[in-house]
Design a protein around this motif. Structure first.
Motif, PDB file in Angstrom:
ATOM      1  N   ARG A   9       0.111  -5.549  -8.408  1.00 14.74           N
ATOM      2  CA  ARG A   9      -0.699  -6.584  -9.050  1.00 14.74           C
ATOM      3  C   ARG A   9       0.110  -7.364 -10.080  1.00 14.74           C
ATOM      4  O   ARG A   9      -0.223  -8.506 -10.386  1.00 14.74           O
ATOM      5  CB  ARG A   9      -1.911  -5.961  -9.713  1.00 14.74           C
ATOM      6  N   ALA A  10       1.175  -6.767 -10.609  1.00  7.18           N
ATOM      7  CA  ALA A  10       1.980  -7.430 -11.636  1.00  7.18           C
ATOM      8  C   ALA A  10       2.889  -8.506 -11.047  1.00  7.18           C
ATOM      9  O   ALA A  10       2.959  -9.619 -11.552  1.00  7.18           O
ATOM     10  CB  ALA A  10       2.813  -6.405 -12.400  1.00  7.18           C
ATOM     11  N   CYS A  11       3.601  -8.165  -9.959  1.00  6.37           N
ATOM     12  CA  CYS A  11       4.568  -9.122  -9.408  1.00  6.37           C
ATOM     13  C   CYS A  11       4.193  -9.654  -8.026  1.00  6.37           C
ATOM     14  O   CYS A  11       4.833 -10.559  -7.512  1.00  6.37           O
ATOM     15  CB  CYS A  11       5.961  -8.494  -9.361  1.00  6.37           C
ATOM     16  N   GLY A  12       3.162  -9.075  -7.380  1.00  3.90           N
ATOM     17  CA  GLY A  12       2.729  -9.547  -6.074  1.00  3.90           C
ATOM     18  C   GLY A  12       3.522  -9.003  -4.904  1.00  3.90           C
ATOM     19  O   GLY A  12       3.241  -9.328  -3.762  1.00  3.90           O
ATOM     20  N   ASP A  13       4.507  -8.149  -5.166  1.00  4.53           N
ATOM     21  CA  ASP A  13       5.334  -7.581  -4.109  1.00  4.53           C
ATOM     22  C   ASP A  13       4.500  -6.638  -3.236  1.00  4.53           C
ATOM     23  O   ASP A  13       3.614  -5.951  -3.726  1.00  4.53           O
ATOM     24  CB  ASP A  13       6.508  -6.814  -4.732  1.00  4.53           C
ATOM     25  N   THR A  14       4.751  -6.640  -1.933  1.00  5.60           N
ATOM     26  CA  THR A  14       4.135  -5.710  -1.000  1.00  5.60           C
ATOM     27  C   THR A  14       5.206  -4.746  -0.534  1.00  5.60           C
ATOM     28  O   THR A  14       6.303  -5.166  -0.169  1.00  5.60           O
ATOM     29  CB  THR A  14       3.532  -6.469   0.202  1.00  5.60           C
ATOM     30  N   PHE A  15       4.893  -3.441  -0.548  1.00  5.56           N
ATOM     31  CA  PHE A  15       5.884  -2.423  -0.187  1.00  5.56           C
ATOM     32  C   PHE A  15       5.189  -1.277   0.526  1.00  5.56           C
ATOM     33  O   PHE A  15       3.971  -1.148   0.490  1.00  5.56           O
ATOM     34  CB  PHE A  15       6.639  -1.934  -1.424  1.00  5.56           C
ATOM     35  N   GLU A  16       5.994  -0.449   1.203  1.00  8.07           N
ATOM     36  CA  GLU A  16       5.463   0.681   1.960  1.00  8.07           C
ATOM     37  C   GLU A  16       5.987   1.981   1.380  1.00  8.07           C
ATOM     38  O   GLU A  16       7.100   2.037   0.855  1.00  8.07           O
ATOM     39  CB  GLU A  16       5.874   0.574   3.428  1.00  8.07           C
ATOM     40  N   VAL A  17       5.160   3.034   1.495  1.00 11.01           N
ATOM     41  CA  VAL A  17       5.522   4.358   1.015  1.00 11.01           C
ATOM     42  C   VAL A  17       5.216   5.358   2.122  1.00 11.01           C
ATOM     43  O   VAL A  17       4.116   5.350   2.674  1.00 11.01           O
ATOM     44  CB  VAL A  17       4.716   4.720  -0.257  1.00 11.01           C
ATOM     45  N   ASN A  18       6.184   6.205   2.462  1.00 14.89           N
ATOM     46  CA  ASN A  18       5.969   7.291   3.413  1.00 14.89           C
ATOM     47  C   ASN A  18       5.571   8.524   2.624  1.00 14.89           C
ATOM     48  O   ASN A  18       6.277   8.911   1.684  1.00 14.89           O
ATOM     49  CB  ASN A  18       7.254   7.599   4.198  1.00 14.89           C
ATOM     50  N   ARG A  19       4.428   9.135   2.993  1.00 16.02           N
ATOM     51  CA  ARG A  19       3.986  10.344   2.301  1.00 16.02           C
ATOM     52  C   ARG A  19       2.989  11.078   3.183  1.00 16.02           C
ATOM     53  O   ARG A  19       2.379  10.471   4.073  1.00 16.02           O
ATOM     54  CB  ARG A  19       3.361  10.015   0.951  1.00 16.02           C
ATOM     55  N   PRO A  20       2.786  12.372   2.935  1.00 21.16           N
ATOM     56  CA  PRO A  20       1.809  13.137   3.718  1.00 21.16           C
ATOM     57  C   PRO A  20       0.396  12.591   3.510  1.00 21.16           C
ATOM     58  O   PRO A  20       0.083  12.010   2.467  1.00 21.16           O
ATOM     59  CB  PRO A  20       1.915  14.557   3.145  1.00 21.16           C
ATOM     60  N   MET A  21      -0.475  12.813   4.482  1.00 23.91           N
ATOM     61  CA  MET A  21      -1.853  12.332   4.390  1.00 23.91           C
ATOM     62  C   MET A  21      -2.565  12.935   3.187  1.00 23.91           C
ATOM     63  O   MET A  21      -3.432  12.301   2.597  1.00 23.91           O
ATOM     64  CB  MET A  21      -2.611  12.649   5.681  1.00 23.91           C
ATOM     65  N   ALA A  22      -2.212  14.153   2.793  1.00 28.22           N
ATOM     66  CA  ALA A  22      -2.840  14.804   1.650  1.00 28.22           C
ATOM     67  C   ALA A  22      -2.568  14.043   0.352  1.00 28.22           C
ATOM     68  O   ALA A  22      -3.304  14.188  -0.616  1.00 28.22           O
ATOM     69  CB  ALA A  22      -2.334  16.238   1.527  1.00 28.22           C
ATOM     70  N   GLU A  23      -1.524  13.226   0.326  1.00 28.89           N
ATOM     71  CA  GLU A  23      -1.158  12.457  -0.867  1.00 28.89           C
ATOM     72  C   GLU A  23      -1.475  10.969  -0.718  1.00 28.89           C
ATOM     73  O   GLU A  23      -1.011  10.147  -1.500  1.00 28.89           O
ATOM     74  CB  GLU A  23       0.332  12.634  -1.157  1.00 28.89           C
ATOM     75  N   ALA A  24      -2.281  10.614   0.278  1.00 31.20           N
ATOM     76  CA  ALA A  24      -2.569   9.201   0.575  1.00 31.20           C
ATOM     77  C   ALA A  24      -3.199   8.472  -0.609  1.00 31.20           C
ATOM     78  O   ALA A  24      -2.930   7.303  -0.833  1.00 31.20           O
ATOM     79  CB  ALA A  24      -3.481   9.094   1.791  1.00 31.20           C
ATOM     80  N   GLY A  25      -4.035   9.140  -1.384  1.00 31.39           N
ATOM     81  CA  GLY A  25      -4.725   8.499  -2.487  1.00 31.39           C
ATOM     82  C   GLY A  25      -3.943   8.452  -3.788  1.00 31.39           C
ATOM     83  O   GLY A  25      -4.427   7.895  -4.775  1.00 31.39           O
TER      84      GLY A  25
END
Length: 73
Positions: A9-25
């Motif tokens: 929300r600060a800079c508008g950048d869109t990025f992806e993160v790989n993580r287990p489903m248990a950590e999705a939130g």
């Protein structure tokens, strides 16, 4: 491992993160270090059995799937 898309929300950048489903939130910081981010809803394309190959109620010629539909894939 699932990939989740976030927007800063600060800079508008869109990025992806790989993580287990248990950590999705869990929150994710943007690559520039901002912490005010929001997870985006991603669309998923599913092919195979869900795409029955039917057009207008009749089977499309040639079946479908990866091998023409003969194996039911």
């Amino acid at each position: 491992m699932p990939r989740y898309e976030f927007r800063c929300r600060a800079c508008g950048d869109t990025f992806e993160v790989n993580r287990p489903m248990a950590e999705a939130g869990q929150p994710a910081s943007c690559p520039l270090g901002h912490v005010d981010t929001v997870r985006l809803l991603s669309t998923v394309a599913v092919t195979g059995r869900g795409g029955s190959g039917q057009v207008g109620g009749a089977s499309a010629p040639g079946g479908g799937g990866c091998c023409g539909g003969g194996c039911g894939c």
